[in-house]
Scaffold this motif. Structure first.
Motif, short mmCIF file in Angstrom:
data_model
loop_
_atom_site.label_atom_id
_atom_site.label_comp_id
_atom_site.label_asym_id
_atom_site.label_seq_id
_atom_site.Cartn_x
_atom_site.Cartn_y
_atom_site.Cartn_z
N PRO A 245 0.85 -1.19 0.00
CA PRO A 245 0.00 0.00 0.00
C PRO A 245 0.89 1.25 0.00
CG PRO A 245 0.25 -0.80 2.22
CD PRO A 245 0.98 -1.78 1.34
N ARG A 246 0.28 2.38 -0.11
CA ARG A 246 1.04 3.63 0.02
C ARG A 246 1.73 3.65 1.38
NH1 ARG A 246 0.44 9.18 1.35
NH2 ARG A 246 1.45 10.53 -0.18
N ASN A 247 3.00 4.02 1.40
CA ASN A 247 3.85 4.06 2.59
C ASN A 247 4.38 2.69 3.02
OD1 ASN A 247 3.62 6.88 2.83
ND2 ASN A 247 1.70 6.67 3.97
N GLY A 248 4.07 1.62 2.25
CA GLY A 248 4.66 0.32 2.54
C GLY A 248 6.14 0.30 2.20
N PHE A 249 6.87 -0.67 2.74
CA PHE A 249 8.33 -0.70 2.63
C PHE A 249 8.81 -1.90 1.81
CE2 PHE A 249 7.41 1.71 6.45
CZ PHE A 249 8.23 2.82 6.31
N LEU A 252 15.73 -4.50 -0.39
CA LEU A 252 16.46 -5.30 -1.37
C LEU A 252 17.87 -5.58 -0.88
CD1 LEU A 252 15.42 -3.47 -4.68
CD2 LEU A 252 14.32 -5.44 -3.59
N GLY A 253 18.60 -6.41 -1.64
CA GLY A 253 19.98 -6.73 -1.31
C GLY A 253 20.92 -5.58 -1.65
N SER A 254 22.12 -5.68 -1.11
CA SER A 254 23.08 -4.58 -1.23
C SER A 254 23.50 -4.30 -2.67
CB SER A 254 24.33 -4.87 -0.39
OG SER A 254 24.96 -6.07 -0.82
N LYS A 255 23.41 -5.29 -3.56
CA LYS A 255 23.80 -5.11 -4.96
C LYS A 255 22.59 -4.93 -5.87
CE LYS A 255 28.20 -7.63 -4.80
NZ LYS A 255 28.27 -8.16 -3.46
N GLU A 256 21.42 -4.73 -5.28
CA GLU A 256 20.19 -4.60 -6.07
C GLU A 256 19.65 -3.18 -5.99
OE1 GLU A 256 18.71 -9.21 -5.39
OE2 GLU A 256 18.21 -7.69 -3.90
N SER A 257 18.83 -2.83 -6.97
CA SER A 257 18.31 -1.47 -7.04
C SER A 257 17.02 -1.45 -7.86
CB SER A 257 19.33 -0.52 -7.66
OG SER A 257 18.79 0.76 -7.87
N ILE A 258 16.20 -0.44 -7.64
CA ILE A 258 15.02 -0.25 -8.49
C ILE A 258 15.25 0.90 -9.49
CG2 ILE A 258 13.48 -1.07 -6.67
CD1 ILE A 258 12.61 1.87 -6.30
N LYS A 268 10.21 5.91 -3.15
CA LYS A 268 11.27 6.84 -2.79
C LYS A 268 12.31 6.08 -1.97
CE LYS A 268 9.48 8.57 1.66
NZ LYS A 268 9.06 9.77 2.43
N GLU A 269 13.56 6.55 -2.01
CA GLU A 269 14.59 5.95 -1.19
C GLU A 269 14.33 6.32 0.27
OE1 GLU A 269 18.09 7.58 -3.05
OE2 GLU A 269 18.50 5.67 -4.07
N PHE A 270 14.19 5.32 1.11
CA PHE A 270 13.91 5.56 2.53
C PHE A 270 15.19 5.48 3.35
CE2 PHE A 270 12.35 4.35 6.77
CZ PHE A 270 11.45 5.38 6.99
N VAL A 271 15.96 4.41 3.14
CA VAL A 271 17.32 4.32 3.71
C VAL A 271 18.21 3.92 2.55
CG1 VAL A 271 18.81 3.33 5.48
CG2 VAL A 271 16.36 3.57 5.92
N GLU A 273 21.41 3.77 1.88
CA GLU A 273 22.58 2.92 2.07
C GLU A 273 22.21 1.44 2.19
OE1 GLU A 273 21.70 5.42 3.96
OE2 GLU A 273 23.18 7.01 3.68
N GLU A 274 21.03 1.17 2.71
CA GLU A 274 20.63 -0.22 2.94
C GLU A 274 19.57 -0.71 1.95
OE1 GLU A 274 22.48 -1.87 4.78
OE2 GLU A 274 23.52 -0.09 5.55
N LYS A 275 19.33 0.06 0.88
CA LYS A 275 18.40 -0.33 -0.19
C LYS A 275 16.99 -0.62 0.36
CE LYS A 275 21.62 0.12 -3.23
NZ LYS A 275 22.11 -0.97 -4.07
N ILE A 276 16.54 0.29 1.22
CA ILE A 276 15.18 0.21 1.73
C ILE A 276 14.38 1.34 1.10
CG2 ILE A 276 13.69 0.34 3.77
CD1 ILE A 276 16.06 -0.72 5.40
N TYR A 277 13.25 0.98 0.46
CA TYR A 277 12.42 1.93 -0.27
C TYR A 277 11.03 2.00 0.36
CZ TYR A 277 16.09 1.08 -3.73
OH TYR A 277 17.29 0.95 -4.37
N GLN A 278 10.35 3.11 0.07
CA GLN A 278 8.97 3.26 0.55
C GLN A 278 8.09 3.60 -0.63
OE1 GLN A 278 8.17 6.50 3.37
NE2 GLN A 278 6.70 5.18 4.44
N ARG A 279 6.95 2.93 -0.73
CA ARG A 279 6.03 3.22 -1.84
C ARG A 279 5.34 4.57 -1.58
NH1 ARG A 279 1.16 -0.08 -4.91
NH2 ARG A 279 0.86 1.60 -6.42
N THR A 280 5.29 5.37 -2.61
CA THR A 280 4.78 6.74 -2.45
C THR A 280 3.50 7.02 -3.19
OG1 THR A 280 6.22 7.43 -4.28
CG2 THR A 280 7.06 7.71 -2.04
N ASP A 281 3.23 6.34 -4.31
CA ASP A 281 2.05 6.71 -5.11
C ASP A 281 0.81 5.98 -4.63
OD1 ASP A 281 2.52 4.17 -5.96
OD2 ASP A 281 2.54 4.63 -8.09
#
Length: 281
Positions: A245-249, A252-258, A268-271, A273-281
């Protein structure tokens, strides 16, 4: 025909054999490795062919088509089962310190561990959620395409010589207790407390062929997409997007990216350095 030309010819024939083998695996058993990164697939199939005692990939394919018991053996080579508890401790520390405060605001939670392998990341997350007071309100979904790996995860038994590394990782992740509180040791094995999986659903699920199965607050899929080609990575990220959902997290792994995904604008990038993203739309 000189040696160099012969080697090129053999390489081309093996490429054809590998593609036919992957097609047979998909048509016969519905496991789709056709869009995995080819260099990785070749390396793992070569190991499988040699160790299972086949002289050619065509011979391996014939065995696979006519003997269903060959499937689990081949999947053990094609699916990566190397992990550790609290692997990359900084990732779990970021979950603990930056994601958990947001999750605490929800009355109930769903967490998807995609590609759970032998269960090390699942137990890491279950322990972290217990330490942060969220375990009781959380359902964990642990999925993998390898049934043998799921069975290992469900047992929660690991060699005792791995525990020292697990313990150090747990400490570095900000653990609030001793890891020894969560397992019993006997006969060279550590058996993790069965209460850690009382809120866990173990299930066969493929990021390649299967659909979204629920709305999650956190999806953790680490060191799985590095084996996918670009189109398959995009499909997986689309699945994760549709699961959140919106604002869900999403972790990913250290060598992975969106970054190069068609779904990147949904996060959006949330953290970072640790490849943690947050859904925004």
């Amino acid at each position: 025909m000189d040696a160099a030309v012969t080697e090129i010819h053999i390489g081309k024939v093996e490429d054809i054999e590998i593609r036919l083998l992957l097609e047979a695996l998909y048509v016969r058993y519905h496991y789709d490795f056709r869009n995995y990164a080819m260099a990785s697939i070749k390396r793992r199939l070569k190991q499988a062919r040699e160790q299972l005692g086949f002289s050619t990939y065509s011979a391996l394919q014939e065995n696979l088509l006519h003997d269903p018991s060959a499937l689990p053996r081949l999947l053990d080579y094609l699916t990566v089962q190397v992990s550790e508890m609290f692997r990359d401790p900084a990732y779990f520390k970021a979950i603990r310190e930056q994601v958990i405060p947001h999750l605490l605001t929800y009355p109930s939670l769903k967490v998807w561990i995609a590609g759970c392998s032998g269960g090390e990341e699942l137990y890491s997350m279950a322990i972290l959620f217990r330490e942060e007071g969220l375990e009781e309100r959380t359902i964990f979904y642990a999925t993998d395409i390898n049934q043998d790996a799921l069975a290992i995860a469900e047992r929660g038994i690991y060699d005792l010589d791995r525990i020292q590394l697990f313990t150090e990782n747990h400490r570095k992740s900000g653990g609030k207790s001793s890891l020894s509180e969560y397992y019993t040791a006997a006969y060279g094995r550590a058996t993790f407390d069965k209460t850690l999986r009382r809120n866990v659903v173990f299930s066969d699920h493929s990021l390649v062929t299967d659909a979204v199965f629920g709305e999650m607050n956190l999806v953790s899929c680490r060191n799985v997409m590095i084996y996918f080609d670009r189109s398959l990575q995009d499909r997986a990220i689309g699945l994760f997007k549709d699961s959140l959902p919106r604002n869900g997290f999403l972790g990913l792994g250290s060598k992975e990216s969106i970054r190069f995904s068609s779904h990147a604008k949904s996060f959006k990038e949330f953290v970072r350095e640790e490849k943690i993203y947050q859904r925004t739309d």
